[in-house]
Design an enzyme around this catalytic site. Structure first.
Site, PDB file in Angstrom:
ATOM      1  N   LYS A  71       0.801  -1.238   0.000  1.00  0.00           N
ATOM      2  CA  LYS A  71       0.000   0.000   0.000  1.00  0.00           C
ATOM      3  C   LYS A  71       0.831   1.284   0.000  1.00  0.00           C
ATOM      4  O   LYS A  71       0.409   2.298  -0.548  1.00  0.00           O
ATOM      5  CB  LYS A  71      -0.945   0.029   1.212  1.00  0.00           C
ATOM      6  CG  LYS A  71      -2.133  -0.892   1.077  1.00  0.00           C
ATOM      7  CD  LYS A  71      -3.095  -0.664   2.229  1.00  0.00           C
ATOM      8  CE  LYS A  71      -4.284  -1.589   2.096  1.00  0.00           C
ATOM      9  NZ  LYS A  71      -5.351  -1.301   3.047  1.00  0.00           N
ATOM     10  N   ASN A  92      -4.889   2.066  -1.886  1.00  0.00           N
ATOM     11  CA  ASN A  92      -5.472   0.713  -1.986  1.00  0.00           C
ATOM     12  C   ASN A  92      -6.174   0.488  -3.326  1.00  0.00           C
ATOM     13  O   ASN A  92      -6.699  -0.586  -3.571  1.00  0.00           O
ATOM     14  CB  ASN A  92      -6.428   0.427  -0.815  1.00  0.00           C
ATOM     15  CG  ASN A  92      -7.804   0.999  -1.062  1.00  0.00           C
ATOM     16  OD1 ASN A  92      -7.933   2.040  -1.698  1.00  0.00           O
ATOM     17  ND2 ASN A  92      -8.823   0.326  -0.570  1.00  0.00           N
ATOM     18  N   ASP A 105     -10.260   3.027   1.613  1.00  0.00           N
ATOM     19  CA  ASP A 105     -10.517   2.419   2.931  1.00  0.00           C
ATOM     20  C   ASP A 105     -11.265   3.394   3.844  1.00  0.00           C
ATOM     21  O   ASP A 105     -12.251   3.035   4.480  1.00  0.00           O
ATOM     22  CB  ASP A 105      -9.204   2.034   3.628  1.00  0.00           C
ATOM     23  CG  ASP A 105      -8.537   0.840   2.977  1.00  0.00           C
ATOM     24  OD1 ASP A 105      -9.247  -0.001   2.407  1.00  0.00           O
ATOM     25  OD2 ASP A 105      -7.290   0.755   3.049  1.00  0.00           O
ATOM     26  N   ALA A 129      -3.718   2.993  15.979  1.00  0.00           N
ATOM     27  CA  ALA A 129      -2.989   4.066  15.284  1.00  0.00           C
ATOM     28  C   ALA A 129      -2.183   3.500  14.117  1.00  0.00           C
ATOM     29  O   ALA A 129      -1.137   4.041  13.751  1.00  0.00           O
ATOM     30  CB  ALA A 129      -2.076   4.792  16.275  1.00  0.00           C
ATOM     31  N   GLY A 130      -2.684   2.418  13.511  1.00  0.00           N
ATOM     32  CA  GLY A 130      -2.003   1.818  12.365  1.00  0.00           C
ATOM     33  C   GLY A 130      -2.560   2.346  11.049  1.00  0.00           C
ATOM     34  O   GLY A 130      -3.135   3.437  10.995  1.00  0.00           O
ATOM     35  N   ALA A 132      -5.122   1.408   9.086  1.00  0.00           N
ATOM     36  CA  ALA A 132      -6.572   1.605   8.958  1.00  0.00           C
ATOM     37  C   ALA A 132      -7.001   2.861   9.710  1.00  0.00           C
ATOM     38  O   ALA A 132      -7.788   3.661   9.198  1.00  0.00           O
ATOM     39  CB  ALA A 132      -7.302   0.385   9.511  1.00  0.00           C
TER      40      ALA A 132
HETATM   41  P1  ATR Z   1      -4.020  -1.942  10.272  1.00  0.00           P
HETATM   42  O1  ATR Z   1      -3.449  -1.691   8.911  1.00  0.00           O
HETATM   43  O2  ATR Z   1      -5.141  -2.949  10.290  1.00  0.00           O
HETATM   44  O3  ATR Z   1      -4.390  -0.673  10.956  1.00  0.00           O
HETATM   45  P2  ATR Z   1      -1.558  -2.074  11.778  1.00  0.00           P
HETATM   46  O4  ATR Z   1      -1.042  -0.933  10.980  1.00  0.00           O
HETATM   47  O5  ATR Z   1      -0.676  -3.237  12.062  1.00  0.00           O
HETATM   48  O6  ATR Z   1      -2.870  -2.685  11.110  1.00  0.00           O
HETATM   49  O7  ATR Z   1      -2.113  -1.480  13.182  1.00  0.00           O
HETATM   50  C1  ATR Z   1      -2.663  -2.286  14.181  1.00  0.00           C
HETATM   51  C2  ATR Z   1      -3.159  -1.412  15.343  1.00  0.00           C
HETATM   52  O8  ATR Z   1      -3.833  -2.248  16.291  1.00  0.00           O
HETATM   53  C3  ATR Z   1      -2.052  -0.710  16.103  1.00  0.00           C
HETATM   54  O9  ATR Z   1      -2.520   0.530  16.531  1.00  0.00           O
HETATM   55  C4  ATR Z   1      -1.804  -1.659  17.296  1.00  0.00           C
HETATM   56  O10 ATR Z   1      -1.344  -1.027  18.463  1.00  0.00           O
HETATM   57  P3  ATR Z   1       0.235  -0.845  18.779  1.00  0.00           P
HETATM   58  O11 ATR Z   1       0.672   0.336  17.955  1.00  0.00           O
HETATM   59  O12 ATR Z   1       0.284  -0.579  20.232  1.00  0.00           O
HETATM   60  O13 ATR Z   1       0.894  -2.135  18.357  1.00  0.00           O
HETATM   61  C5  ATR Z   1      -3.210  -2.130  17.565  1.00  0.00           C
HETATM   62  N1  ATR Z   1      -3.219  -3.429  18.254  1.00  0.00           N
HETATM   63  C6  ATR Z   1      -2.791  -4.628  17.773  1.00  0.00           C
HETATM   64  N2  ATR Z   1      -3.013  -5.605  18.662  1.00  0.00           N
HETATM   65  C7  ATR Z   1      -3.585  -5.007  19.756  1.00  0.00           C
HETATM   66  C8  ATR Z   1      -4.046  -5.480  21.021  1.00  0.00           C
HETATM   67  N3  ATR Z   1      -3.985  -6.775  21.339  1.00  0.00           N
HETATM   68  N4  ATR Z   1      -4.556  -4.570  21.899  1.00  0.00           N
HETATM   69  C9  ATR Z   1      -4.632  -3.270  21.576  1.00  0.00           C
HETATM   70  N5  ATR Z   1      -4.226  -2.744  20.393  1.00  0.00           N
HETATM   71  C10 ATR Z   1      -3.713  -3.617  19.492  1.00  0.00           C
END
Ligand code: ATR
Length: 276
Positions: A71, A92, A105, A129-130, A132
């Site tokens: 992406k 995307n 998205d 904060a990822g 999505a």
């Molecule tokens: P996406 O593209 O789906 O947003 P990503 O960029 O990998 O995926 O982001 C995943 C998000 O979910 C992150 O904000 C992550 O938090 P961290 O930055 O602290 O890792 C959050 N996340 C993943 N697993 C988690 C959990 N078990 N509890 C709380 N937040 C979680």
């Protein structure tokens, strides 16, 4: 529809791609509109990304959806990029008419939420904060959401995104402080996703007020613990499948210039995901 010399091709590129639901959704739409188009999926190794884009141009492929891990890395190979996709920093959808990149998205999430409430002037809390979260947050800003708060487990990441958006941020474990003043809660974390569907949700019913709209980007399962708690509290759930649907519909519109047959696409998605 028979595949013949006039068949137009669109596809998903990613690595891996075999779990996607997009081919079923788009092919049902092409079939409904009696269009001689097909949607397939290509597993593209990251080192071949440039060749995949050049190859698609040479083969007159009409459009791509782009998923993990391409992406962000696909952007240098495009001629144009939509303004919001550029702000998000991720694409995307590619339209090969002008080799232009889009990010549908965020649009998908907003359209899903706007089936229930307008985003304008609303106080929105986003968990995660990822990628999505970033896509959704920028579209919310574009749709004039009033206040956006990013809550994340890793607070540094929340701060970085909030800074780009001019939004507030905090740790995810402070969520119950923010809910009373929120109009919309969006979960972009994988909490509650299969096979962890029984994990504790990010908020429970006793902390959800009746006027809260809760959108969970998780769609497997459809009824996540978070959305079950939302229903229990008498508040309004928005299911993750809707984001999948509307991001696909927007890509369809970009490639074909036609109004997507939403009902058909939604029925196919539900059937494919085994959710009626
Ligand atoms: P996406 O593209 O789906 O947003 P990503 O960029 O990998 O995926 O982001 C995943 C998000 O979910 C992150 O904000 C992550 O938090 P961290 O930055 O602290 O890792 C959050 N996340 C993943 N697993 C988690 C959990 N078990 N509890 C709380 N937040 C979680």
């Amino acid at each position: 529809m028979t595949i013949d010399g006039n068949t137009k091709i669109v596809a998903l590129i990613g690595h891996p791609v075999e779990h996607t639901f997009s081919p079923q959704m788009h092919n049902s739409a092409f079939s409904k509109l009696k269009m001689n188009w097909i949607y397939t999926a290509f597993d593209v190794n990251p080192e071949n990304l440039n060749k995949a884009i050049e190859g698609a141009c040479a083969l007159d492929i009409k459009g791509f959806n782009v998923t993990i891990p391409h992406k962000v890395n696909v952007i240098p190979y495009l001629d144009e990029i939509d303004e919001t996709a550029e702000e998000i920093g991720a694409v995307n959808t590619i339209d090969f008419k002008n080799l232009k990149g889009y990010n549908t998205d965020g649009i998908g999430a907003i359209k899903a939420i706007e089936e229930v409430t307008k985003a304008k002037n609303r106080n929105v809390v986003i968990a995660g904060a990822g990628g999505a979260s970033r896509a959704i947050a920028f579209y919310l800003k574009k749709n004039n959401a009033d206040e956006i708060t990013i809550l994340n487990r890793n607070i540094k990441k929340a701060e970085t995104l909030a800074c780009d958006l001019n939004a507030s941020f905090d740790s995810l474990n402070q969520i119950n402080i923010y809910i009373p003043n929120a109009d919309i809660l969006i979960n972009t974390t994988p909490v509650g996703m299969h096979p962890h569907e029984n994990d504790a949700p990010i908020v429970s019913a006793e902390n959800i007020h009746e006027d809260l709209v809760v959108f969970d980007a998780v769609y497997n399962p459809n009824k996540t613990q978070l959305l079950k708690e939302t229903v229990k509290a008498g508040a309004k759930p928005v299911y993750g499948i809707k984001m999948l649907l509307y991001q696909g519909a927007e890509s369809f519109r970009i490639w074909t210039g036609k109004k997507p047959p939403i009902k058909t696409m939604e029925e196919t998605l539900k059937k494919t995901l085994g959710q009626d």
